[in-house]
Design an enzyme around this catalytic site. Structure first.
Site, PDB file in Angstrom:
ATOM      1  N   ARG A  30       0.855  -1.204   0.000  1.00 34.44           N
ATOM      2  CA  ARG A  30       0.000   0.000   0.000  1.00 34.44           C
ATOM      3  C   ARG A  30       0.884   1.245   0.000  1.00 34.44           C
ATOM      4  NH1 ARG A  30      -2.816  -2.972   4.006  1.00 34.44           N
ATOM      5  NH2 ARG A  30      -2.187  -1.607   5.719  1.00 34.44           N
ATOM      6  N   LYS A  74     -11.008  15.962   3.610  1.00 32.27           N
ATOM      7  CA  LYS A  74     -12.144  15.406   2.847  1.00 32.27           C
ATOM      8  C   LYS A  74     -12.998  14.517   3.734  1.00 32.27           C
ATOM      9  CE  LYS A  74     -12.359  11.682   0.326  1.00 32.27           C
ATOM     10  NZ  LYS A  74     -12.080  10.593  -0.645  1.00 32.27           N
ATOM     11  N   GLU A  94     -17.895  15.366   0.349  1.00 29.22           N
ATOM     12  CA  GLU A  94     -18.115  14.374  -0.702  1.00 29.22           C
ATOM     13  C   GLU A  94     -19.362  13.515  -0.419  1.00 29.22           C
ATOM     14  OE1 GLU A  94     -15.057  11.375  -1.078  1.00 29.22           O
ATOM     15  OE2 GLU A  94     -15.775  10.726  -3.025  1.00 29.22           O
ATOM     16  N   LYS A 135     -17.150  17.710  -3.577  1.00 29.30           N
ATOM     17  CA  LYS A 135     -16.695  16.588  -4.412  1.00 29.30           C
ATOM     18  C   LYS A 135     -17.926  15.743  -4.697  1.00 29.30           C
ATOM     19  CE  LYS A 135     -13.496  12.683  -4.601  1.00 29.30           C
ATOM     20  NZ  LYS A 135     -12.124  12.255  -4.395  1.00 29.30           N
TER      21      LYS A 135
HETATM   22  P1  13P Z   1     -13.206   7.228  -6.985  1.00 32.65           P
HETATM   23  O1  13P Z   1     -12.589   8.224  -7.923  1.00 32.65           O
HETATM   24  O2  13P Z   1     -12.639   5.872  -7.078  1.00 32.65           O
HETATM   25  O3  13P Z   1     -14.711   7.253  -7.034  1.00 32.65           O
HETATM   26  O4  13P Z   1     -12.850   7.682  -5.510  1.00 32.65           O
HETATM   27  C1  13P Z   1     -13.054   8.964  -5.119  1.00 32.65           C
HETATM   28  C2  13P Z   1     -12.910   9.069  -3.674  1.00 32.65           C
HETATM   29  O5  13P Z   1     -12.136   9.862  -3.213  1.00 32.65           O
HETATM   30  C3  13P Z   1     -13.701   8.185  -2.797  1.00 32.65           C
HETATM   31  O6  13P Z   1     -13.661   8.678  -1.486  1.00 32.65           O
END
Ligand code: 13P
Length: 332
Positions: A45, A135, A176, A218
């Site tokens: 990772r 975020k 988001e 987002k």
């Molecule tokens: P994806 O672009 O894979 O949808 O992921 C965005 C993201 O930050 C999920 O928390």
């Protein structure tokens, strides 16, 4: 004392630039590694994220990278910390601060996002690692009678608290609320659901006097469900996405970034390109992709040292494509 975050917003939305979301939880990253037969270990990772951090010239297309807490304190083999390397190249460090999801109730399959209780303390801590923006993600499923009002209300209240704590600690908050694409619903249902959530969210932020210019949304693009019979063209995705957002996101919001949401890299870039061909949008637009960047890199890398340069070239290529999509000039 709070500082203006407007210069940071302007920087992150610099021309042709966007974000890499390299912030999956360890178990989500493991699932993606497994798909490419790469061992699901902390070592791998970290190596994946190191590939991102050390890709030469990525700063041409990327203004910020979002990390998981697991990665924030990582260092390169020469001892330099990830954030120092990034800062020296003009890339701002962000941090995912939500701590996963729990069921709303025992009888529900809907979820709410955790992590508020410790957020202020953690934000203080993350400053040591150069984090300037953060975020918070919540998820909404489209299905029979879903998302429920309870799920929307619960999660937007949490978003409002998160936003205030982030701003009080001088972090630029990214919100988001992701509407998942799983299902066979038509594109209109995604549009209506996304709009309903965003309207509720921004109404609450407004009621709580949040300065929208210091907030980034987002969001998912407006798409038909993954099993929908009728697919949508890039121009329809663009039209529905922009229709949804102009009807629900205040025009003084700092900016909007898109997640890739399980789309292929090509689809995500084609859709972004079509959205960005529409002129005179009220807010700056950019990308904040995770899987759309991660999959091509994992495919090229395969977890092997000898493939690192190939994986980095791939990352440079896909971020360049997204940068061109932002300018509406992406050609597959
Ligand atoms: P994806 O672009 O894979 O949808 O992921 C965005 C993201 O930050 C999920 O928390």
């Amino acid at each position: 004392m709070s500082i203006s975050l407007k210069p940071l917003v302007n920087y992150l939305f610099g021309p042709g630039k966007g974000l890499v979301a390299a912030d999956d939880k360890p178990d989500s990253t493991n699932k993606r590694l497994e798909e490419f037969n790469i061992p699901e270990t902390l070592e791998k990772r970290t190596r994946y994220r190191e590939i991102v951090v050390t890709t030469t010239n990525i700063e041409k297309y990327i203004s910020g990278i979002i990390f998981h807490e697991e990665t924030l304190s990582n260092t390169l083999s020469d001892g330099r910390s990830f954030h120092e390397v990034l800062r020296s190249r003009g890339i701002i460090t962000g941090i995912k601060v939500d701590q996963g999801l729990t069921l709303l109730s025992r009888s529900s399959i809907e979820q709410k996002t955790n992590g508020l209780e410790t957020l202020a303390d953690r934000l203080l801590d993350y400053k040591k690692f150069g984090a300037q923006f953060c975020k918070w993600r919540s998820v909404f499923t489209i299905g029979k009678d879903m998302p429920t009002d309870e799920c929307i209300n619960e999660n937007i209240k949490i978003f409002a608290k998160y936003t205030q704590i982030a701003l009080q600690n001088n972090y630029l908050p990214i919100l988001e609320p992701e509407v998942l694409t799983l299902g066979d619903h038509p594109i209109e249902v995604c549009k209506k659901t996304t709009q309903q959530i965003l309207l509720s969210l921004f109404a609450l932020l407004d009621k709580e006097n949040v300065d929208m210019s210091q907030v980034i949304l987002k969001t998912n693009m407006v798409l038909p469900g993954t099993d929908a019979k009728i697919k949508a063209s890039p121009s329809e995705v663009a039209e529905k996405t922009i229709g949804c957002l102009t009807g629900s996101v205040p025009h003084n919001t700092g900016g909007i970034v898109f997640l890739s949401g399980g789309q292929s890299t090509l689809e995500a870039n084609l859709h972004l390109n079509a959205i960005c061909q529409v002129k005179s949008l009220p807010w700056p637009i950019s990308f904040s992709f995770d899987r759309a960047f991660m999959y091509p890199v994992l495919k090229a890398w395969q977890g092997r040292k000898e493939n690192i340069v190939r994986a980095q070239n791939e990352l440079l290529e896909v971020t360049k494509d997204s940068s061109q999509a932002l300018q509406g000039v992406f050609k597959p």
